[in-house]
Motif scaffolding. Structure first.
Motif, PDB file in Angstrom:
ATOM      1  N   TRP A 148      52.218 -26.950  16.833  1.00 43.38           N
ATOM      2  CA  TRP A 148      53.389 -26.353  16.208  1.00 43.38           C
ATOM      3  C   TRP A 148      53.250 -26.218  14.697  1.00 43.38           C
ATOM      4  O   TRP A 148      54.017 -25.535  14.049  1.00 43.38           O
ATOM      5  N   LYS A 149      52.281 -26.907  14.100  1.00 45.39           N
ATOM      6  CA  LYS A 149      52.100 -26.811  12.658  1.00 45.39           C
ATOM      7  C   LYS A 149      51.295 -25.557  12.318  1.00 45.39           C
ATOM      8  O   LYS A 149      50.436 -25.128  13.071  1.00 45.39           O
ATOM      9  N   LEU A 150      51.578 -25.004  11.155  1.00 45.19           N
ATOM     10  CA  LEU A 150      50.799 -23.857  10.698  1.00 45.19           C
ATOM     11  C   LEU A 150      49.389 -24.317  10.353  1.00 45.19           C
ATOM     12  O   LEU A 150      49.178 -25.407   9.843  1.00 45.19           O
ATOM     13  N   THR A 151      48.439 -23.484  10.638  1.00 48.81           N
ATOM     14  CA  THR A 151      47.050 -23.866  10.399  1.00 48.81           C
ATOM     15  C   THR A 151      46.564 -23.258   9.096  1.00 48.81           C
ATOM     16  O   THR A 151      46.817 -22.096   8.794  1.00 48.81           O
ATOM     17  N   GLY A 152      45.836 -24.054   8.330  1.00 49.67           N
ATOM     18  CA  GLY A 152      45.220 -23.547   7.117  1.00 49.67           C
ATOM     19  C   GLY A 152      43.926 -22.825   7.433  1.00 49.67           C
ATOM     20  O   GLY A 152      43.478 -22.769   8.579  1.00 49.67           O
ATOM     21  N   ARG A 153      43.302 -22.253   6.370  1.00 48.23           N
ATOM     22  CA  ARG A 153      42.102 -21.448   6.593  1.00 48.23           C
ATOM     23  C   ARG A 153      40.946 -22.298   7.130  1.00 48.23           C
ATOM     24  O   ARG A 153      40.229 -21.877   8.030  1.00 48.23           O
ATOM     25  N   MET A 154      40.761 -23.494   6.567  1.00 49.94           N
ATOM     26  CA  MET A 154      39.665 -24.341   7.041  1.00 49.94           C
ATOM     27  C   MET A 154      39.902 -24.785   8.477  1.00 49.94           C
ATOM     28  O   MET A 154      38.996 -24.775   9.300  1.00 49.94           O
ATOM     29  N   ARG A 155      41.149 -25.144   8.780  1.00 55.29           N
ATOM     30  CA  ARG A 155      41.438 -25.568  10.151  1.00 55.29           C
ATOM     31  C   ARG A 155      41.284 -24.405  11.129  1.00 55.29           C
ATOM     32  O   ARG A 155      40.827 -24.575  12.246  1.00 55.29           O
ATOM     33  N   ARG A 156      41.677 -23.214  10.694  1.00 55.08           N
ATOM     34  CA  ARG A 156      41.519 -22.056  11.574  1.00 55.08           C
ATOM     35  C   ARG A 156      40.042 -21.770  11.827  1.00 55.08           C
ATOM     36  O   ARG A 156      39.647 -21.411  12.939  1.00 55.08           O
ATOM     37  N   LEU A 157      39.205 -21.910  10.790  1.00 55.01           N
ATOM     38  CA  LEU A 157      37.776 -21.708  10.982  1.00 55.01           C
ATOM     39  C   LEU A 157      37.225 -22.703  12.000  1.00 55.01           C
ATOM     40  O   LEU A 157      36.449 -22.336  12.888  1.00 55.01           O
ATOM     41  N   LEU A 158      37.631 -23.974  11.893  1.00 60.67           N
ATOM     42  CA  LEU A 158      37.220 -24.969  12.882  1.00 60.67           C
ATOM     43  C   LEU A 158      37.707 -24.595  14.270  1.00 60.67           C
ATOM     44  O   LEU A 158      37.002 -24.752  15.268  1.00 60.67           O
ATOM     45  N   SER A 159      38.936 -24.081  14.346  1.00 59.09           N
ATOM     46  CA  SER A 159      39.493 -23.713  15.642  1.00 59.09           C
ATOM     47  C   SER A 159      38.696 -22.587  16.282  1.00 59.09           C
ATOM     48  O   SER A 159      38.438 -22.603  17.486  1.00 59.09           O
ATOM     49  N   VAL A 160      38.284 -21.612  15.480  1.00 59.79           N
ATOM     50  CA  VAL A 160      37.485 -20.505  16.021  1.00 59.79           C
ATOM     51  C   VAL A 160      36.151 -21.021  16.545  1.00 59.79           C
ATOM     52  O   VAL A 160      35.677 -20.621  17.620  1.00 59.79           O
ATOM     53  N   LEU A 161      35.525 -21.924  15.790  1.00 58.28           N
ATOM     54  CA  LEU A 161      34.220 -22.441  16.187  1.00 58.28           C
ATOM     55  C   LEU A 161      34.306 -23.331  17.427  1.00 58.28           C
ATOM     56  O   LEU A 161      33.449 -23.268  18.317  1.00 58.28           O
ATOM     57  N   ILE A 162      35.340 -24.151  17.504  1.00 57.83           N
ATOM     58  CA  ILE A 162      35.405 -25.158  18.563  1.00 57.83           C
ATOM     59  C   ILE A 162      36.130 -24.643  19.803  1.00 57.83           C
ATOM     60  O   ILE A 162      35.737 -24.930  20.929  1.00 57.83           O
ATOM     61  N   ASN A 163      37.200 -23.854  19.590  1.00 58.54           N
ATOM     62  CA  ASN A 163      38.043 -23.438  20.712  1.00 58.54           C
ATOM     63  C   ASN A 163      37.822 -21.980  21.119  1.00 58.54           C
ATOM     64  O   ASN A 163      38.665 -21.388  21.788  1.00 58.54           O
ATOM     65  N   GLY A 164      36.696 -21.413  20.718  1.00 56.96           N
ATOM     66  CA  GLY A 164      36.463 -20.005  21.010  1.00 56.96           C
ATOM     67  C   GLY A 164      36.380 -19.673  22.487  1.00 56.96           C
ATOM     68  O   GLY A 164      36.538 -18.512  22.870  1.00 56.96           O
ATOM     69  N   LYS A 165      36.158 -20.668  23.347  1.00 57.12           N
ATOM     70  CA  LYS A 165      36.079 -20.415  24.782  1.00 57.12           C
ATOM     71  C   LYS A 165      37.394 -20.731  25.495  1.00 57.12           C
ATOM     72  O   LYS A 165      37.455 -20.764  26.719  1.00 57.12           O
ATOM     73  N   ASP A 166      38.434 -20.990  24.725  1.00 55.58           N
ATOM     74  CA  ASP A 166      39.717 -21.356  25.330  1.00 55.58           C
ATOM     75  C   ASP A 166      40.853 -20.687  24.555  1.00 55.58           C
ATOM     76  O   ASP A 166      41.725 -21.339  24.002  1.00 55.58           O
ATOM     77  N   VAL A 167      40.824 -19.356  24.516  1.00 54.17           N
ATOM     78  CA  VAL A 167      41.781 -18.591  23.728  1.00 54.17           C
ATOM     79  C   VAL A 167      42.736 -17.859  24.668  1.00 54.17           C
ATOM     80  O   VAL A 167      42.326 -17.315  25.693  1.00 54.17           O
ATOM     81  N   GLU A 168      44.011 -17.859  24.298  1.00 49.24           N
ATOM     82  CA  GLU A 168      45.027 -17.121  25.052  1.00 49.24           C
ATOM     83  C   GLU A 168      45.637 -16.062  24.153  1.00 49.24           C
ATOM     84  O   GLU A 168      45.873 -16.301  22.961  1.00 49.24           O
ATOM     85  N   LEU A 169      45.895 -14.899  24.731  1.00 49.59           N
ATOM     86  CA  LEU A 169      46.515 -13.803  24.002  1.00 49.59           C
ATOM     87  C   LEU A 169      47.731 -13.335  24.794  1.00 49.59           C
ATOM     88  O   LEU A 169      47.612 -12.969  25.969  1.00 49.59           O
ATOM     89  N   HIS A 170      48.906 -13.399  24.160  1.00 53.65           N
ATOM     90  CA  HIS A 170      50.167 -13.028  24.805  1.00 53.65           C
ATOM     91  C   HIS A 170      50.747 -11.807  24.106  1.00 53.65           C
ATOM     92  O   HIS A 170      51.002 -11.833  22.887  1.00 53.65           O
ATOM     93  N   LEU A 171      50.937 -10.744  24.867  1.00 58.05           N
ATOM     94  CA  LEU A 171      51.485  -9.499  24.345  1.00 58.05           C
ATOM     95  C   LEU A 171      52.948  -9.389  24.741  1.00 58.05           C
ATOM     96  O   LEU A 171      53.316  -9.616  25.889  1.00 58.05           O
ATOM     97  N   GLY A 172      53.787  -9.058  23.764  1.00 53.89           N
ATOM     98  CA  GLY A 172      55.200  -8.851  24.061  1.00 53.89           C
ATOM     99  C   GLY A 172      55.481  -7.430  24.500  1.00 53.89           C
ATOM    100  O   GLY A 172      54.683  -6.514  24.284  1.00 53.89           O
ATOM    101  N   ALA A 173      56.628  -7.225  25.139  1.00 50.96           N
ATOM    102  CA  ALA A 173      57.024  -5.876  25.551  1.00 50.96           C
ATOM    103  C   ALA A 173      57.254  -5.012  24.314  1.00 50.96           C
ATOM    104  O   ALA A 173      57.801  -5.482  23.306  1.00 50.96           O
ATOM    105  N   PRO A 174      56.832  -3.739  24.347  1.00 44.14           N
ATOM    106  CA  PRO A 174      57.025  -2.868  23.181  1.00 44.14           C
ATOM    107  C   PRO A 174      58.500  -2.708  22.831  1.00 44.14           C
ATOM    108  O   PRO A 174      59.357  -2.600  23.712  1.00 44.14           O
ATOM    109  N   LEU A 175      58.802  -2.716  21.551  1.00 42.82           N
ATOM    110  CA  LEU A 175      60.164  -2.536  21.045  1.00 42.82           C
ATOM    111  C   LEU A 175      60.249  -1.219  20.288  1.00 42.82           C
ATOM    112  O   LEU A 175      59.366  -0.895  19.493  1.00 42.82           O
ATOM    113  N   SER A 176      61.293  -0.482  20.532  1.00 47.11           N
ATOM    114  CA  SER A 176      61.500   0.781  19.824  1.00 47.11           C
ATOM    115  C   SER A 176      62.209   0.491  18.504  1.00 47.11           C
ATOM    116  O   SER A 176      63.327  -0.036  18.489  1.00 47.11           O
TER     117      SER A 176
END
Length: 811
Positions: A148-176
């Motif tokens: 729930w905490k916002l991630t900084g740039r260094m933490r995000r870089l670590l997240s990409v390197l370590i969690n790159g095989k466990d990523v979820e992408l959620h798309l919302g319904a289009p809004l006009s």
């Protein structure tokens, strides 16, 4: 910042390719082709936060799925805007928060006002790198995962390197964007759009990550320090003559005994372990209807209430929820499962343990209630089995009131969010406990769980277990249910034990049982069991078996026994092969055609799988049984014959009917006529001539409900042998059980589930609820109406069957 962005622009394509090679999207929701994007409208993607990794991942994803490119630029009038922008967030500085940057929608709204024929579709996008703190073991995993905490740039870089095989992408319904503009100023409308998007992103994060987990000791400390527990400690200390300090230490011990210790590293470990286990055990795990739970997960506290058929029910459901992007629930488990090795692992997977009975231990009861209330009030998803224990008969057991009552009382104390029950039906083609269930169905005493059971399970991994289905039924919003059941319930604010609670809890249990059964899964083994056990000697021609299975599935398509029922795929030949491969039947070639048989052990075990889905065919089978001894009937006569018996069947099988009984009866008659099982002419329904194949199919269908009707007949026959007020409830239950046991022995059947005392107890509950019986002291009383109803019901039974039942009842 703009200069840095321009300098990095040439590096975006190689970075995007590198990220696309490194990242594996474990979950994409929903399917991008179901978004319904209008190709004639510009598309603006809105990210939940500013992150280069998110935007690069989205660009690679859209290119792969032929979606509008996020790295393009939207040109509306003189304005040019990048097609992918983050939602602005308030900034931070040492002496306070910065105001949020202006949202990019005001200029677009101004442009849309000048061009009424144009529009922009907004697509919110949430990306999760790992599911929560500590995706797997290790300090770096802990640092790099999403929370729930916002991630900084260094933490995000670590997240990409370590969690790159466990990523979820959620798309919302289009809004006009045009529809969201309501005539107010562009600045106010822009704020409204930003607020709407922030609510959407918060709901998605709540659904995926759940509330933040408190440390277990902090949670227990909060439970013990609560005013309710402190008051209970003082009262128990006075009543037992012990010091408050000693009672407080006891409350702490109870808290540690109960509380879960959910660990994200363990959740991730279990997800990987269970993924391999399910692939090894089952030919597939089918999930249906989960979108109903996802629609509520963002702003409701969810209480999952699955049927309980196997010890792996809770593991399977948690695995499915985790894999489908929902937070696994905290699970109420019996203390008997808190075994060495197993208990600590289950506790870290979200299990909290409860004693089988604690009504005589006031302090334990108070601690458990307070712990459950804190889970629910904080919005944690919870799971428990309303049946109490696993069903040894295969049918839905009568709901236990304990956990339902505690949940209702917690809701009355007040929660931050609305509470919704999510019914779940789990259907197996073969359960791991088949051998132990077989012994129990044959009369053996239930065996206590042991850690060595794990060794036995591991020895079965090479056996085939077919498929398993997880079907989510229609959720029940507790507030709406109470509005319909107890209209004055809102007047009981802060009253956790209102007088109507004893009426609401059983009604809630019955409704949840019906909703679970309404989401049943009909599979190959169920179908074979339904047909084969309806034959006199557990043997049938293969062609007739296949025809009858097709008829049963067609009947469910015409008149489904459940709103969210799922039917098996494949052909009758494949169903027959599946049942044979799993060891439930024998196939024997014979000169005049193949025969299908079941030996005594197979037949006994098949009763469990028949009972799983018997409720789906309860009304059609009851109608078919009525024509066993009656060649022709009109609608009114048929209604008068069946209406008194239906509440007994409904209570035993937890049937969900569309509309009232008369409407459902009309629909059933239409379905049976369309399948050729009945003939209809001038308001009269007739059974087919006995020499036709349809007559045998109708007879096989009617035999499905015969055991339930026989039990009811025996109970009434035993009761009516004595004057009103002669028998206690316990005496009648035991006498009826003995008569049913005698019937099975004389019939040559090995079916102890037929004379299960709990079934007779349920019949008596229904007779009391319907007003046929009442109690004077401890004795059961009735009037002439009950004898008259039984006399009318005798018409359902043919003379031979009626004579056999009457002879047994006289004994």
């Amino acid at each position: 910042m703009a200069l840095l962005t321009s300098l990095l622009q040439p590096l975006r394509p190689p970075f995007r390719k590198l990220l696309a090679r490194w990242v594996d999207l474990r979950l994409v929701e929903p399917d991008p082709h179901t978004l319904g994007l209008d190709p004639n409208k510009p598309t603006l993607y809105i990210l939940s936060r500013t992150a280069l990794s998110d935007s690069l991942l989205l660009e690679a994803f859209c290119a792969r799925h032929d979606l509008p490119p996020p790295d393009a630029r939207l040109h509306l009038g003189p304005h040019a805007l990048k097609a992918c922008v983050p939602l602005p967030r308030p900034g931070r500085r040492l002496w306070g928060r910065l105001p949020p940057a202006p949202a990019p929608f005001a200029a677009l709204i101004d442009e849309l006002k000048q061009h009424p024929d144009q529009d922009v579709q907004l697509v919110p996008v949430s990306v999760f790198w790992g599911r929560a703190p500590g995706k797997t073991f290790g300090f770096w995993k802990l640092l790099a995962a999403d929370d729930w905490k916002l991630t900084g740039r260094m933490r995000r870089l670590l997240s990409v390197l370590i969690n790159g095989k466990d990523v979820e992408l959620h798309l919302g319904a289009p809004l006009s964007l045009r529809e969201l503009s309501d005539g107010r100023s562009s600045e106010l409308t822009s704020r409204k759009v930003s607020r709407l998007l922030r609510v959407h992103f918060r709901r998605v994060r709540t659904r995926v990550l759940g509330p933040d987990l408190s440390h277990r000791n902090i949670l227990i400390e909060g439970v013990v320090a609560s005013p309710v527990i402190q008051r209970t400690i003082e009262e128990c200390a006075t009543a037992l003559g012990q010091s408050p300090q000693r009672m407080r230490r006891r409350a702490w011990r109870y808290g540690r005994e109960i509380a879960s210790n959910m660990s994200y590293p363990v959740l991730r470990f279990l997800a990987q372990l269970l993924h391999r286990l399910w692939n090894q055990l089952y030919a597939g795990v089918r999930v249906n209807g989960l979108e109903r739970a996802k629609a509520l997960a963002g702003d409701h506290t969810l209480v999952y209430v699955p049927c309980h058929r196997s010890h792996i029910d809770y593991l399977l459901l948690s695995y499915v929820l985790y894999r489908e992007g929902l937070m696994p629930p905290h699970i109420a488990a019996g203390r008997n499962l808190n075994m060495p090795m197993v208990g600590p692992l289950l506790r870290r997977g979200g299990a909290f343990f409860m004693r089988r009975s604690f009504k005589d231990n006031r302090l334990y009861s108070a601690v458990f209630n307070e712990y459950l209330h804190r889970l629910l009030s904080r919005g944690h998803p919870v799971e428990y089995f309303i049946e109490g224990g696993r069903s040894r008969s295969g049918r839905m057991l009568t709901p236990r009131p304990g956990m339902l009552a505690m949940t209702l009382r917690s809701y009355l104390r007040g929660t931050h969010r609305e509470l919704a029950f999510v019914p779940v039906y789990i259907g197996y083609e073969k359960v791991l406990e088949s051998s132990s269930y077989l012994k129990e169905l044959q009369g053996s005493v239930k065996k206590e769980e042991s850690p060595f059971d794990l060794v036995r399970v591991l020895g079965q991994l090479r056996q085939p277990f077919g498929q398993v289905s997880v079907n989510v039924g229609e959720p029940l919003r507790l507030g709406e249910f109470l509005d319909g059941c107890i209209p004055s319930w809102r007047q009981a604010e802060n009253d956790t034990r209102p007088p109507w609670l004893t009426r609401a809890v059983p009604a809630l249990g019955r409704e949840l049982s019906r909703r679970i059964n309404a989401a049943a899964s009909l599979n190959a083994v169920n179908l074979v069991a339904l047909v084969l056990l309806a034959t006199p000697h557990r043997a049938i021609e293969a062609e007739l078996l296949k025809e009858q299975m097709v008829m049963l599935t067609d009947l469910q398509r015409l008149h489904p026994g459940g709103v969210h029922l799922s039917l098996p795929g494949g052909t009758p030949d494949e169903w027959l092969t599946a049942a044979h491969t799993l060891g439930f039947i024998e196939r024997r070639d014979q000169a005049l055609g193949e025969l299908i048989l079941a030996n005594s052990q197979q037949a006994t075990l098949l009763t469990w799988y028949r009972n799983n889905v018997l409720h789906l065919f309860a009304l059609p089978a009851l109608v078919a049984f009525a024509f066993r001894n009656n060649a022709r009937l009109d609608r009114d006569t048929l209604y008068e014959l069946l209406a008194p018996a239906w509440p007994l069947i409904d209570h035993e099988l937890s049937v969900s009917l569309p509309g009232n009984f008369r409407q459902a009866l009309d629909t059933t008659l239409e379905s049976l006529v369309s399948l050729g099982l009945l003939r209809h002419e001038n308001g009269i329904w007739r059974r087919p001539p006995s020499h036709e194949a349809d007559s045998e199919r109708l007879s096989l269908l009617g035999r499905l409900i015969q055991p339930s009707l026989e039990r009811g007949y025996l109970l009434l026959a035993a009761l009516l042998r004595y004057p009103s007020g002669s028998l206690t409830r316990e005496e009648l239950e035991e006498h009826s059980r003995q008569l049913a046991e005698r019937l099975t022995l004389l019939s040559g059947l090995n079916a102890p589930e037929f004379f299960d005392r709990r079934l007779f107890s349920g019949l008596l509950d229904t007779l009391e609820e319907e007003g046929w019986l009442w109690r004077e002291g401890s004795h059961l009383c009735f009037d002439k109406a009950l004898a008259a109803a039984q006399l009318r019901g005798r018409v359902l039974f043919d003379p031979g069957l009626r004579h056999r039942l009457r002879q047994i009842a006289r004994q």
